[in-house]
Design an enzyme around this catalytic site. Structure first.
Site, PDB file in Angstrom:
ATOM      1  N   ASP A  15      -7.207  10.172   4.098  1.00 34.39           N
ATOM      2  CA  ASP A  15      -5.916  10.589   3.555  1.00 34.39           C
ATOM      3  C   ASP A  15      -5.026  10.967   4.751  1.00 34.39           C
ATOM      4  OD1 ASP A  15      -3.808  11.247   1.944  1.00 34.39           O
ATOM      5  OD2 ASP A  15      -4.941  12.548   0.605  1.00 34.39           O
TER       6      ASP A  15
HETATM    7  C1  BGC Z   1      -1.743  12.139  -0.447  1.00 29.74           C
HETATM    8  C2  BGC Z   1      -2.232  10.757  -0.823  1.00 29.74           C
HETATM    9  C3  BGC Z   1      -1.234   9.712  -0.406  1.00 29.74           C
HETATM   10  C4  BGC Z   1      -0.959   9.857   1.084  1.00 29.74           C
HETATM   11  C5  BGC Z   1      -0.030   8.825   1.642  1.00 29.74           C
HETATM   12  C6  BGC Z   1      -1.252  12.215   0.970  1.00 29.74           C
HETATM   13  O1  BGC Z   1      -0.589  13.411   1.224  1.00 29.74           O
HETATM   14  O2  BGC Z   1      -2.790  13.061  -0.674  1.00 29.74           O
HETATM   15  O3  BGC Z   1      -2.473  10.691  -2.206  1.00 29.74           O
HETATM   16  O4  BGC Z   1      -1.715   8.430  -0.710  1.00 29.74           O
HETATM   17  O5  BGC Z   1      -0.418  11.139   1.325  1.00 29.74           O
HETATM   18  O6  BGC Z   1       1.268   9.013   1.254  1.00 29.74           O
END
Ligand code: BGC
Length: 758
Positions: free
Chosen positions: A286
């Site tokens: 993530d």
């Molecule tokens: C979130 C994810 C997301 C990623 C990219 C993160 O802060 O937890 O769900 O896909 O950002 O934007």
């Protein structure tokens, strides 16, 4: 007859033999291509494939921006995300293909969570349709639109089971049930990926692996700690179903699992995901997930980078840990060349499967957006699906539907806002193109009725808190005084025959980093609602929410409550469709609504304890002194404008063996005045087990349309699969004994029969 059967059987066998042979030869071809390519790659180029920096406007953490183009030229980038627009994406792809040494194309990812420019209801709302065709279609349309605009990888589906309404990201998931979550997971993966052949089929990404929906105290990113038995039974099924449906990528979650951040957890990313479930795609962290392991206390950037790679994490989103430290870690013996090669191969395989090596511009047809994005057809589907997602929670005296006559006062901070309609995590939304509820109401009634409007109040009294809750430019604060706004609302209400109050959460009061400890309606809005009710006019509450909120006061005081969540780009038209009775509401909750925040976490499929509560309050049973245990609105609940009667439940046998089946049957009759849709739900309880078993578990459902007066017999087949669970050894088994079968319109109001598994 027999001969025909044999011929069919051999034809099937030959076909599947041919398919396997073709798959094997495809795999051999892919392996050879990647072997050749990797043979030419330097270590730095291999590490470049593992690197996923962010570009574009959308930033969720603290991004460090650098000159991405020059890094692409040097082969330092494997993919980019949240860059919007096919022309821009094509330009960037060109740099990778024409200006880097080996010309390896990039992946282009985006958070296409519930639609692209045509936005569908937030995932929690979508799950309340219980309509798997609609769920799949929403993902199909999202894939079609975003791929037309250059995107070949979405960070969806989000499959985190959640029992805790305080957690803001409950909005992005499918509620509290693992069985329903698993069916939705399969539908989403099918919708996004199809066969991964055409240029409108894209990579799905299962997230957040794992258990992100169970943070302590419902606070985002917080500690998760649970037994493996609980993980396997209650939290893993949706992820596993998505993998079995062929999902090609997985995102590691921010939280810890067994004391180790998921991002660096080898048990999770390798033993469970690959060895037990057979996942053969790639795992991405993530956003800054690797970097965040420093704060978790797992070491410095080099240490956490090595930990993640060894755990089975293949791609680094935004941390710069893999490109920045793995060369040194290789020299220091902290990772092996094989670790790096394995991860690099997995990224290249994904690109190969997408067809990017055959045609790096497969998703860069600049003529597509005009024809395929935000089309009338897509919007019509989004409107249809949105109205299926609304849940009618209360309708005293059949106040709803309203007639399109007279004067209607539409009041509230959600009544005339565009930016809030799509809901959280709608990264590609273009809110200028969407209507406000007020516009939708006026269009729906035409010249037959007058829709008066007043904002009535701000979202909250506290301006600072409101600003925190409405980030991403969704600020909607009115500078007038509270008194002035209230006076205007009461003037408007005085002129009207009926009041429709559009209240609740703004879109950014749920979603990432939006946990709440108080789930009641914000003070300013509750006061407005009280004042509107005090006029004595009928009041309908249109409740906007990205989570189950606490509506105990509203349930006692407001005659009609329609929970509309956040319905996407077509909300403004879908809401009047239901409010004025052109479509009878049919959504059913996939998450329990608590009576008070103190009940959280809660879920219908709980375990019985040694001291179950027969009735509230009974000392020394599992109870609260100040609240019943039951939710305000149970899992599976939702009213319609019509009534559905359930006959008694029958089972065709009272005993079955592990290889046999039992059929459970009910007849459902629409005896009201509207055509409607009902979701008939099957629950099972295993009365005695080697481990404790839930008081009920959803095991099947059937979504049926019934015209007024029509009856339908609904049958469910119960087989061993529906009775299986993970025992204390984590073996997936069913155990002989007695089972209860329950069928009904929700998890509370069920008819019950019993059978024995021999
Ligand atoms: C979130 C994810 C997301 C990623 C990219 C993160 O802060 O937890 O769900 O896909 O950002 O934007």
């Amino acid at each position: 007859m027999k001969l025909t059967k044999i011929l069919i059987a051999s034809a099937i066998a030959l076909t599947s033999f041919a398919a396997t042979a073709a798959n094997n030869s495809d795999k051999a071809k892919m392996d050879k291509f990647i072997d050749d390519l990797m043979g030419k790659m330097t270590l730095q180029e291999k590490l470049g494939q593992l690197n996923l920096p962010v570009t574009g406007e959308i930033v969720t953490g603290q991004a460090k921006s650098s000159d991405v183009a020059s890094r692409i030229r040097q082969g330092q980038v494997g993919g980019l995300f949240n860059l919007k627009g096919v022309e821009r994406i094509k330009d960037v792809q060109k740099i990778a293909v024409e200006e880097s040494r080996l010309g390896i194309p990039l992946l282009f990812g985006m958070d296409v969570i519930h639609g692209y420019e045509t936005v569908f209801p937030i995932p929690l709302a979508l799950s309340c349709t219980w309509d798997m065709e609609a769920v799949e279609l929403s993902a199909r349309i999202a894939a079609r639109e975003c791929s037309a605009d250059g995107i070949n990888w979405t960070f969806s589906p989000m499959l985190d089971v959640c029992h805790d309404a305080r957690w803001g990201r409950v909005s992005e998931g499918n509620g509290e049930d693992p069985y329903l979550g698993a069916r939705i997971a399969e539908a989403m993966v099918r919708g996004y990926q199809g066969n991964l052949k055409n240029n409108d089929e894209i990579l799905a990404c299962v997230k957040h692996f794992a258990l992100y929906g169970a943070p302590e105290a419902g606070r985002d990113y917080n500690t998760v700690d649970m037994s493996h038995w609980r993980m396997y039974n209650d939290y893993f099924p949706p992820y596993k179903a998505a993998i079995e449906a062929g999902a090609q990528s997985v995102m590691a979650s921010f939280n810890i699992v067994d004391g180790i951040p998921a991002t660096g957890n080898r048990w999770l990313l390798t033993d469970v995901l690959r060895n037990q479930w057979g996942f053969d795609g790639f795992v991405v962290s993530d956003y800054t997930g690797i970097f965040e392991m420093i704060a978790h206390g797992m070491g410095d950037l080099q240490q956490v980078g090595a930990l993640a790679l060894r755990a089975g994490l293949d791609m680094d989103m935004v941390s710069d840990a893999f490109v920045g430290t793995l060369e040194k870690s290789l020299k220091d013996g902290m990772v092996s060349q094989a670790d790096i090669d394995t991860a690099c191969r997995r990224i290249l395989e994904a690109k190969y499967r997408l067809g990017l090596f055959d045609n790096p511009y497969k998703y860069c047809d600049t003529k597509r957006p005009a024809k395929e994005v935000f089309t009338a057809e897509n919007r019509a589907e989004a409107r249809r699906i949105a109205r299926e997602s609304f849940v009618l929670l209360k309708n005293e005296g059949n106040l709803l539907p309203l007639r399109k006559t007279g004067k209607i006062a539409l009041v509230g901070p959600l009544a005339n806002t565009r930016a809030n309609m799509p809901g959280t995590w709608s990264v590609a939304a273009v809110s200028d193109k969407y209507s406000t509820l007020l516009e939708g109401f006026r269009a729906a009634v035409g010249s037959n009725a007058e829709v008066l409007y007043a904002k009535g109040c701000n979202l909250m009294y506290d301006a600072a808190r409101e600003a925190d809750a409405t980030m991403f430019g969704r600020e909607m604060r009115d500078s007038r005084s509270n008194e002035e706004m209230l006076r205007e609302a009461l003037d408007v209400a005085a002129k009207a025959d009926v009041i429709v109050a559009a209240l609740g959460e703004s879109s950014e009061m749920s979603g990432e980093s939006s946990s709440r400890t108080n789930l009641e309606m914000p003070d300013a809005q509750r006061d407005l609602l009280k004042a509107l009710l005090a006029t004595g006019k009928p009041v309908v509450l249109l409740h906007f929410a990205g989570r189950p909120t606490v509506l105990t006061w509203e349930n006692e005081n407001v005659p009609a409550i329609l929970n509309v969540w956040f319905g996407g780009s077509e909300t403004a038209d879908a809401v009047p469709d239901v409010v004025f009775g052109d479509y009878a509401p049919c959504g059913k909750l996939t998450t329990s609504f608590p009576r008070t925040v103190g009940q959280c976490p809660m879920s219908y499929n709980e375990y019985n304890t040694g001291r179950p509560q027969a009735k509230w309050f009974t000392k020394f049973t599992t109870s609260y002194l100040d609240s019943p245990n039951e939710p305000l609105y149970p899992f599976g609940f939702g009213l319609s404008y019509t009534n559905f009667d359930y006959s008694d439940l029958t089972l065709d046998k009272s005993e079955m063996t592990e290889t046999g089946t039992i059929t459970a049957t009910v007849t459902v009759t629409n005896n009201g005045n509207y055509d409607g849709v009902e979701v008939v739900q099957l629950y099972i309880r295993d009365l005695v087990g080697s481990v404790v078993r839930p008081v009920k578990e959803l095991k099947d459902f059937s979504r049926i349309s019934l015209r007024k007066g029509e009856s339908r017999t609904v049958s469910f087949t119960i087989n061993a699969e529906k009775l299986k669970f993970y025992n204390s050894q984590l073996e997936y088994v069913c155990e002989p004994g007695e089972f209860q079968v329950m069928v009904g319109p929700n998890s509370r109001d069920v008819k019950t029969k019993t059978f024995t598994l021999k």
